[in-house]
Design a protein around this motif. Structure first.
Motif, PDB file in Angstrom:
ATOM      1  N   VAL A   1       7.891  62.447  70.654  1.00 16.91           N
ATOM      2  CA  VAL A   1       7.345  61.195  69.679  1.00 16.91           C
ATOM      3  C   VAL A   1       7.615  61.962  68.470  1.00 16.91           C
ATOM      4  CG1 VAL A   1       5.484  59.901  68.781  1.00 16.91           C
ATOM      5  CG2 VAL A   1       5.379  60.444  71.140  1.00 16.91           C
ATOM      6  N   GLY A   2       8.714  61.199  67.486  1.00 18.04           N
ATOM      7  CA  GLY A   2       8.979  61.830  66.324  1.00 18.04           C
ATOM      8  C   GLY A   2      10.513  61.885  66.237  1.00 18.04           C
ATOM      9  N   PRO A   3      10.893  62.306  64.866  1.00 15.44           N
ATOM     10  CA  PRO A   3      12.415  62.414  64.757  1.00 15.44           C
ATOM     11  C   PRO A   3      13.411  62.846  65.683  1.00 15.44           C
ATOM     12  CG  PRO A   3      11.095  63.158  62.782  1.00 15.44           C
ATOM     13  CD  PRO A   3      10.133  63.026  64.293  1.00 15.44           C
ATOM     14  N   ALA A   4      14.295  62.276  65.954  1.00 18.17           N
ATOM     15  CA  ALA A   4      15.421  62.576  66.950  1.00 18.17           C
ATOM     16  C   ALA A   4      16.228  63.705  66.309  1.00 18.17           C
ATOM     17  CB  ALA A   4      16.453  61.672  67.223  1.00 18.17           C
ATOM     18  N   PRO A   5      16.519  65.009  67.091  1.00 23.62           N
ATOM     19  CA  PRO A   5      17.146  66.157  66.429  1.00 23.62           C
ATOM     20  C   PRO A   5      18.592  65.732  66.005  1.00 23.62           C
ATOM     21  CG  PRO A   5      17.240  66.195  68.648  1.00 23.62           C
ATOM     22  CD  PRO A   5      16.167  65.088  68.344  1.00 23.62           C
ATOM     23  N   GLY A   6      18.859  66.176  64.773  1.00 23.63           N
ATOM     24  CA  GLY A   6      20.252  66.162  64.128  1.00 23.63           C
ATOM     25  C   GLY A   6      20.497  64.727  63.742  1.00 23.63           C
ATOM     26  N   LEU A   7      19.590  63.576  63.667  1.00 23.63           N
ATOM     27  CA  LEU A   7      19.864  62.354  63.427  1.00 23.63           C
ATOM     28  C   LEU A   7      18.997  61.771  62.122  1.00 23.63           C
ATOM     29  CD1 LEU A   7      20.595  60.982  66.997  1.00 23.63           C
ATOM     30  CD2 LEU A   7      22.471  61.866  65.323  1.00 23.63           C
ATOM     31  N   ARG A   8      19.318  61.003  61.316  1.00 26.15           N
ATOM     32  CA  ARG A   8      18.480  60.534  60.491  1.00 26.15           C
ATOM     33  C   ARG A   8      18.084  59.183  60.866  1.00 26.15           C
ATOM     34  NH1 ARG A   8      17.937  64.111  55.539  1.00 26.15           N
ATOM     35  NH2 ARG A   8      19.819  65.466  55.738  1.00 26.15           N
ATOM     36  N   ASN A   9      16.869  58.706  60.688  1.00 26.65           N
ATOM     37  CA  ASN A   9      16.206  57.608  60.583  1.00 26.65           C
ATOM     38  C   ASN A   9      16.308  57.277  62.259  1.00 26.65           C
ATOM     39  OD1 ASN A   9      15.785  57.638  57.966  1.00 26.65           O
ATOM     40  ND2 ASN A   9      16.922  55.860  57.648  1.00 26.65           N
ATOM     41  N   MET A  10      16.671  58.379  63.025  1.00 28.04           N
ATOM     42  CA  MET A  10      16.331  57.850  64.437  1.00 28.04           C
ATOM     43  C   MET A  10      15.139  58.495  65.077  1.00 28.04           C
ATOM     44  SD  MET A  10      17.508  56.295  67.232  1.00 28.04           S
ATOM     45  CE  MET A  10      19.297  55.855  66.347  1.00 28.04           C
ATOM     46  N   TRP A  11      14.514  57.573  65.703  1.00 20.52           N
ATOM     47  CA  TRP A  11      12.862  58.260  66.219  1.00 20.52           C
ATOM     48  C   TRP A  11      12.912  57.699  67.666  1.00 20.52           C
ATOM     49  CZ3 TRP A  11       9.961  59.708  62.118  1.00 20.52           C
ATOM     50  CH2 TRP A  11      10.148  59.451  60.857  1.00 20.52           C
ATOM     51  N   LEU A  12      12.437  58.862  68.314  1.00 22.29           N
ATOM     52  CA  LEU A  12      12.064  58.843  69.798  1.00 22.29           C
ATOM     53  C   LEU A  12      10.898  58.564  70.238  1.00 22.29           C
ATOM     54  CD1 LEU A  12      14.407  61.898  70.921  1.00 22.29           C
ATOM     55  CD2 LEU A  12      15.135  59.625  70.392  1.00 22.29           C
ATOM     56  N   ALA A  13      10.526  57.776  71.147  1.00 24.58           N
ATOM     57  CA  ALA A  13       9.154  57.495  71.731  1.00 24.58           C
ATOM     58  C   ALA A  13       9.452  57.612  73.386  1.00 24.58           C
ATOM     59  CB  ALA A  13       8.535  56.329  71.237  1.00 24.58           C
ATOM     60  N   GLU A  14       9.795  58.720  73.985  1.00 25.55           N
ATOM     61  CA  GLU A  14      10.127  58.825  75.355  1.00 25.55           C
ATOM     62  C   GLU A  14       9.388  59.613  75.963  1.00 25.55           C
ATOM     63  OE1 GLU A  14      12.588  56.892  76.136  1.00 25.55           O
ATOM     64  OE2 GLU A  14      13.831  56.519  74.459  1.00 25.55           O
ATOM     65  N   GLY A  15       9.509  59.780  77.242  1.00 28.52           N
ATOM     66  CA  GLY A  15       9.061  60.698  78.373  1.00 28.52           C
ATOM     67  C   GLY A  15       7.248  60.436  78.401  1.00 28.52           C
ATOM     68  N   PHE A  16       6.919  59.207  78.760  1.00 28.99           N
ATOM     69  CA  PHE A  16       5.330  58.784  78.592  1.00 28.99           C
ATOM     70  C   PHE A  16       4.885  58.753  80.167  1.00 28.99           C
ATOM     71  CE2 PHE A  16       6.417  57.524  74.552  1.00 28.99           C
ATOM     72  CZ  PHE A  16       5.281  57.631  73.806  1.00 28.99           C
ATOM     73  N   SER A  17       4.204  59.786  80.616  1.00 26.48           N
ATOM     74  CA  SER A  17       3.484  59.799  82.067  1.00 26.48           C
ATOM     75  C   SER A  17       2.300  58.892  81.928  1.00 26.48           C
ATOM     76  CB  SER A  17       3.417  61.275  82.554  1.00 26.48           C
ATOM     77  OG  SER A  17       2.639  61.866  81.576  1.00 26.48           O
ATOM     78  N   PHE A  18       1.718  58.699  80.751  1.00 22.18           N
ATOM     79  CA  PHE A  18       0.693  57.879  80.738  1.00 22.18           C
ATOM     80  C   PHE A  18       0.753  56.834  79.459  1.00 22.18           C
ATOM     81  CE2 PHE A  18      -0.954  61.830  82.666  1.00 22.18           C
ATOM     82  CZ  PHE A  18      -2.198  61.411  83.536  1.00 22.18           C
ATOM     83  N   GLY A  19       1.861  55.899  79.762  1.00 26.93           N
ATOM     84  CA  GLY A  19       2.315  55.518  78.610  1.00 26.93           C
ATOM     85  C   GLY A  19       1.469  54.288  78.354  1.00 26.93           C
TER      86      GLY A  19
END
Length: 832
Positions: free
Chosen positions: A347-365
């Motif tokens: 959860v948070g900013p994607a590496p190396g990219l601007r204004n791109m946010w990740l919300a991935e990998g939820f085992s308890f989504g």
């Protein structure tokens, strides 16, 4: 359909709709696109459990927010999310499991999560269908339960629409292009063809200032489109639904539902479902799926059930609820659930990219969806969340991580859901992988290794002839079998000398015409002169601590930056983006290079460390080269140790006379052998990370990820002496505006004879929580437990008497002066 929005959310599961809701609530023009139907990913087959908390401080807050938020959704949207507040009973078959629950209790207390402990008799009296004679107790959370995943997703989607968000279905994203000001997202409408969902010829673009990906099982496709790595890969998860259980049906005529039952020692959860039971096991051998992509033919589909794989868990379920033995199976599910190598989402900013946010990998989504939306929206809108989200940052995993590594670690993470989670736990899969040059030498000496950012690092040195399972069997919630070895290592640093392999340290080279002005703006302390070093902090725009750096000034405009080994990619991304921002302000050209893997580090410390180096240093006057006149504290020199060129830095994280010896990585084994060739006669001992952690607390040295983080300013961390308010630096005004809400302090603790604090415990005054520990351990100097943490500012004064809660009991603790061991730093500065 809109083509220009402030924020575009990609993915219409529970997590995506939770994010869209909270962005819309924050006033952002938000659109969500989903390639199929809402809930068509893992959301549709999730069991919907809502465990209030886990051992992660950030994740606990996320879960707690979700549970509270879901309870108000019906009143807001008119849609019932299907929330059954039945409670959650974590049962224990052995004392060690209860020890785990006592530590859980500490985390829950610090986060304000209500809970209580029950005896086997109390369990049996309340829920007589549960067999209890082989239990020793349970931890009970009456305020959580389970929810209908599809219903809560639709409720959040409706709430998002009511707040002005747009939700579009059957749209697949095919590309992301950053213009420097916005994202241009290429999309195609999806069509059903022969039972498959395929992209049509109808393509278009959406312009968005910010993009959030919440693509679930499709994370690997997202990673390829973005040109980054996302170690979120699904693992098969099975659960079965039984026919109605007559005993349960009869019980329910006059009684409420059972709580969600968790028998962690048997590796399963159970809850009621229409008069029957849902059994969800976490078995060994569940495989990772979709390592590279989800097939077009896979939509809201399932995998074949593998009942043999869960036979042991099924039999233990019958043992725990005997009435289920004659009940038939009604339904079965085996679907993909995303995991990450450490089990926490990205959860948070994607590496190396601007204004791109990740919300991935939820085992308890389902549990995390509401809270993730809330805290991620804070990060996007305000710049930071009200809690430190660094432990969930996508950049905590470096670019070295491969698909194979992620898949195997995710499988391990799945089958570790219900194992004992010792604070000193080290997981074995995919190891060893990244090793420093002296790894084999250290292993021969009895080193027991931990892993940090993939690097093997000695935690402590056990017996040379220790069996292979020594470390595994040493783990405990109390003082494990490793504890006496760490005590001897800590004593060696204080009395003779110790050597610590710190090669995992993150190292950056920052140079160029703009380097000095850039670092002066980025960090809050004065920059060192050439040949000197300084400890300093880079702050967020909210004035909180983003990173801790030791800065070595090599030349007028060339700097060597050292930071925490666990955060290499995290620090690299921050430095690169910050340098780009500064150059955009006409700050002059700056080169930033991650040189972590080019340099190894040995930390040599202790009263005899100078004598050891004096025997191997090559200099015209070896008697004085290491003395205070030529090599003072907080300085660096390029020296030669035997045939090894060394960038020696006179500093020690343990608070003793010492040096960090930074060497070109290929010289590592030679230098290790050279030091040991003269070290033993001076009492040299190999020292691991656990003893070092204790020693740094005796000096009140803050650690990033513990005392230092994005929820506290350096003034709150009591680091005033490292903040130069006479200069301008990033986050300065925010530091001033924030003030001091809580303050960091060090405490000496008269605790139990067999247990040290782990840094997760509540601090109490007159029975009321007034703070929490962020670090804990044992002090060889004072012969008692030690800890660091945050309390109300008025309670941070030396001499304040508090209580620390360990194993459900309150123990005396006294706030000490900063650096209770050698407060004047006389031992560090001693001349030779």
């Amino acid at each position: 359909m809109k083509t220009h929005v402030k924020a575009l959310v990609v993915g219409g599961g529970a997590v995506g709709t939770g994010i869209a809701y909270h962005l819309a609530k924050a006033g952002w023009d938000t659109m969500l696109v989903e390639r199929d139907e809402l809930t068509s990913g893992s959301t549709w087959h999730a069991a919907g459990l809502l465990p209030l908390f886990n051992m992660s401080y950030a994740t606990t807050h996320i879960h707690k927010y979700s549970v509270d938020f879901y309870k108000g959704l019906e009143a807001e949207t008119g849609l019932n999310p299907g929330f059954y507040v039945v409670g959650n009973l974590r049962m224990a078959q052995r004392q060690e499991r209860m020890d785990e629950y006592m530590l859980y209790s500490s985390v829950a207390e610090t986060a304000g999560v209500y809970h209580e402990f029950l005896t086997p008799k109390e369990i049996k009296d309340r829920w007589p269908l549960v067999r209890t004679e082989d239990l020793i107790g349970a931890l009970y959370h009456p305020q959580d339960g389970y929810i209908n995943p599809a219903d809560v997703t639709q409720a959040m989607a409706k709430g998002a629409r009511q707040l002005g968000a747009t939700i579009e279905r059957r749209i697949q994203v095919d590309g992301y292009f950053w213009t420097g000001d916005e994202w241009i997202v290429t999309c195609r409408r999806m069509e059903e063809k022969g039972g498959m969902l395929l992209p049509s010829e109808d393509s278009f673009t959406i312009h968005a200032e910010h993009v959030v990906t919440a693509t679930g099982n499709h994370a690997q496709r997202t990673a390829k489109l973005l040109g980054i790595k996302i170690p979120a890969i699904p693992v098969e998860h099975q659960y079965i639904v039984t026919e109605p259980d007559p005993a349960l049906v009869e019980w329910r005529k006059t009684n409420p539902q059972h709580p969600v039952l968790r028998d962690a020692d048997a590796k399963w959860y159970v809850r009621e479902e229409r008069g029957g039971w849902i059994l969800g096991p976490y078995e060994v051998g569940a495989p990772a799926r979709f390592e590279y992509a989800v097939p077009d033919s896979f939509r809201a589909d399932l995998f074949p059930l593998d009942l043999e794989r869960i036979e042991g868990e099924y039999m233990s379920f019958i043992h725990r609820i005997p009435s289920s033995e004659t009940v038939g199976l009604k339904d079965d599910y085996n679907g993909p659930i995303c995991y990450t190598p450490d089990g926490n989402p990205l959860v948070g900013p994607a590496p190396g990219l601007r204004n791109m946010w990740l919300a991935e990998g939820f085992s308890f989504g389902i549990t995390a969806a509401g809270g993730t939306g809330y805290y991620l929206a804070q990060m996007m809108v305000n710049g930071e969340a009200e809690i430190d989200m660094a432990s969930l940052d996508p950049k905590r995993f470096g670019g070295w991580m491969t698909t194979e590594y992620a898949a195997r670690k995710n499988e391990e993470c799945y089958n570790h859901v219900f194992i004992l989670h010792h604070p000193d736990e080290e997981r074995e899969a995919c190891r060893p992988l990244r090793t420093a040059p002296a790894y084999d030498r250290q292993k021969e000496m009895g080193a027991q290794f931990g892993q940090v950012n993939g690097w093997e690092r000695p935690n402590y040195y056990g017996p040379k002839d220790a069996p292979s399972n020594f470390d595994h069997d040493s783990r405990s919630f109390r003082r494990g079998a490793w504890w006496p070895h760490a005590v001897e290592e800590a004593k060696a640093i204080r009395e003779t000398a110790g050597i610590i392999d710190a090669s995992a340290f993150t190292k950056h080279l920052v140079r160029g015409p703009g380097a000095t002005a850039f670092l002066d703006w980025l960090t809050c302390n004065k920059l060192p002169n050439v040949g000197r070093i300084n400890l300093t902090y880079a702050l967020t725009d909210a004035g909180t601590v983003r990173t801790e750096y030791t800065i070595v000034r090599l030349k007028e405009n060339e700097y060597y930056l050292i930071s925490a080994g666990a955060w290499t990619a995290y620090d690299a991304d921050w430095l690169m983006k910050s340098a780009q921002d500064f150059m955009a302000m006409d700050g002059g050209h700056i080169d930033v290079h991650d040189i972590t893997t080019q340099w190894g580090v040995y930390a040599l410390a202790g009263p005899n460390s100078r004598a050891i180096l004096a025997e191997i240093v090559k200099d015209a006057d070896p008697a004085t080269v290491l003395g205070n006149k030529r090599f003072p504290w907080l300085s660096y020199r390029d020296i030669e140790l035997g045939m090894c060129p060394v960038r020696a830095v006179r500093v020690a994280y343990t608070g003793e006379l010492g040096w960090e010896l930074h060497y070109p990585i290929e010289f590592g084994r030679y230098l290790w052998d050279l030091i040991w060739s003269v070290g033993e006669k001076h009492g040299l001992k190999g020292v691991g990370a656990r003893a070092q952690n204790w020693l740094r607390q005796e000096k009140s040295y803050r650690a990033f990820g513990n005392e230092l983080g994005r929820d506290a300013t350096p003034l709150e961390a009591a680091l005033d002496r490292f903040v130069d308010m006479g200069k301008e630096f990033r986050g300065k005004q925010a530091v001033i505006d924030t003030g001091v809400r809580a303050k960091c302090c060090t405490l000496l603790i008269d605790g139990p004879s067999d247990t040290d604090p782990w840094g997760k415990e509540a601090l109490l005054l007159d029975g009321q929580k007034v703070g929490r520990l962020t670090s804990g351990g044992y002090s060889v100097a004072f012969g008692k437990q030690i800890g660091m943490g945050y309390v109300r500012p008025d309670l941070a004064e030396p001499g304040t008497k508090l209580k620390v809660k360990i194993q459900l009991k309150e123990w005396d603790a006294v706030v000490t002066e900063d650096s209770p061991f050698d407060p004047k730093n006389a031992r560090i500065r001693v001349d030779g």
